[in-house]
Design an enzyme around this catalytic site. Structure first.
Site, mmCIF file in Angstrom:
data_model
loop_
_atom_site.group_PDB
_atom_site.id
_atom_site.type_symbol
_atom_site.label_atom_id
_atom_site.label_comp_id
_atom_site.label_asym_id
_atom_site.label_seq_id
_atom_site.Cartn_x
_atom_site.Cartn_y
_atom_site.Cartn_z
ATOM 1 N N ASP A 285 0.549 -1.353 -0.119
ATOM 2 C CA ASP A 285 0.625 0.265 -0.006
ATOM 3 C C ASP A 285 1.106 1.361 0.113
ATOM 4 O OD1 ASP A 285 -2.287 1.635 0.143
ATOM 5 O OD2 ASP A 285 -2.150 1.508 2.387
ATOM 6 N N ASN B 147 4.096 6.977 3.379
ATOM 7 C CA ASN B 147 4.953 6.363 4.058
ATOM 8 C C ASN B 147 4.359 4.670 2.947
ATOM 9 O OD1 ASN B 147 5.919 6.399 6.153
ATOM 10 N ND2 ASN B 147 4.387 7.003 7.366
ATOM 11 N N ASP C 30 -6.261 3.149 -3.177
ATOM 12 C CA ASP C 30 -6.759 3.312 -1.692
ATOM 13 C C ASP C 30 -8.130 3.477 -1.220
ATOM 14 O OD1 ASP C 30 -6.793 5.495 -1.899
ATOM 15 O OD2 ASP C 30 -5.083 6.589 -0.203
ATOM 16 N N ARG C 31 -8.635 4.102 -2.310
ATOM 17 C CA ARG C 31 -10.008 4.763 -1.729
ATOM 18 C C ARG C 31 -11.017 3.450 -2.573
ATOM 19 N NH1 ARG C 31 -10.901 10.663 -2.320
ATOM 20 N NH2 ARG C 31 -12.775 10.470 -1.091
ATOM 21 N N ASP D 196 -10.570 7.378 6.397
ATOM 22 C CA ASP D 196 -8.615 6.856 6.198
ATOM 23 C C ASP D 196 -8.396 8.448 7.336
ATOM 24 O OD1 ASP D 196 -6.289 6.006 5.840
ATOM 25 O OD2 ASP D 196 -6.930 4.898 3.990
ATOM 26 N N THR E 103 -2.309 10.920 4.904
ATOM 27 C CA THR E 103 -1.774 12.271 4.953
ATOM 28 C C THR E 103 -2.792 13.343 4.394
ATOM 29 O OG1 THR E 103 0.499 11.692 3.587
ATOM 30 C CG2 THR E 103 0.091 13.817 2.948
#
Length: 259
Positions: free
Chosen positions: A6, A11, A110-111, A130, A133
């Site tokens: 991910d 990160n 990611d979403r 979530d 950042t």
């Protein structure tokens, strides 16, 4: 074993799945310049600690919001694990959910992956928060369709902007406040109150507005590093799942026959 990756703006999280079981999880700072060889040196040492080798990895799937990392992660997969990586949303790793927004292709991987995992794990209408950042709020209906959401500056991004654009305010760490009081008695406390309780108020207000607009009961699922911290100071979360994105990647890989 499946290696799920991910890639976020801050990160990169690597996770090893043995079937549906999350065996290990590692985190490294995102750097688009990091080569496949550099990833490999770091990963090989971590695998050794787990008494594993690179031959144990038989598949790899990636969710990335940083396009420049793609080539180097592909090199990692091909050169060191002998596999072709899946990229979430592409080919065999298509999301296979309805993305009901104006520009579906602009939705961050990611979403979409969070939406898949949240719908698989929870019934009914969902709001997925979530903490990364950026802090994102995503609405997933009872059929699993992605309906849209909200993007806010992450709490650390907000704090950085405050410190970097003022002459005298000090840098502080994000932590839970010493009390529930919102009247700070010194500069550091006032900053922490403003950032922390201001963020809680923002979340509670947006969740109330989202639920009113959805018009049906909606569960709130929180993920990301700061979810646990905020969960102790608000009752808006119905569930906290720090590994939601990784679980979603494992689900997509399994659906594609990769493990």
């Amino acid at each position: 074993m499946l290696l799920a990756v991910d890639v976020g703006n801050t990160n990169v999280v690597f996770a090893l799945f043995e079937g549906s079981n999350l065996r290990a999880r590692w985190r490294i700072a995102t750097d688009p310049r990091r080569t496949g060889d550099e990833y490999a040196v770091w990963l090989m040492q971590l695998l050794q600690i787990e008494e594993l080798s690179r031959q144990d990895i038989t598949g790899m799937i990636v969710s990335s919001v940083v396009p420049r990392t793609r080539h180097n992660l592909t090199v990692l997969a091909q050169k060191y694990f002998g596999v072709e990586p899946l990229f979430a949303g592409e080919g065999a790793a298509e999301y296979k959910i309805e993305i009901d927004v104006d520009e579906p292709r602009s939705l961050g991987a990611d979403r979409a992956v969070n939406a898949i995992a949240a719908h698989a794990n929870h019934e009914g209408d969902l709001i997925v928060i979530d903490f990364g950042t950026a802090t994102t709020f995503d609405v997933v209906d009872f059929n699993g369709a992605y309906k849209g959401g909200i993007i806010c500056p992450g709490i650390n991004l907000s704090l950085d902007a405050l410190v970097n654009n003022t002459a005298k305010l000090p840098r502080i760490a994000i932590d839970e406040p010493h009390s529930d009081s919102v009247i700070g008695r010194n500069t550091e406390d006032q900053m922490l109150i403003g950032v922390f309780w201001g963020y809680v108020a923002m979340m509670e207000g947006l969740i109330a507005r989202l639920r009113a607009e959805i018009g049906r009961p909606a569960k709130v699922i929180a993920t990301g590093g700061l979810a646990v911290l905020f969960d102790e100071h608000t009752d808006i979360f119905d569930a906290v799942d720090g590994d939601l994105t990784l679980q979603g990647l494992a689900m997509i890989a399994a659906r594609a026959g990769v493990s």
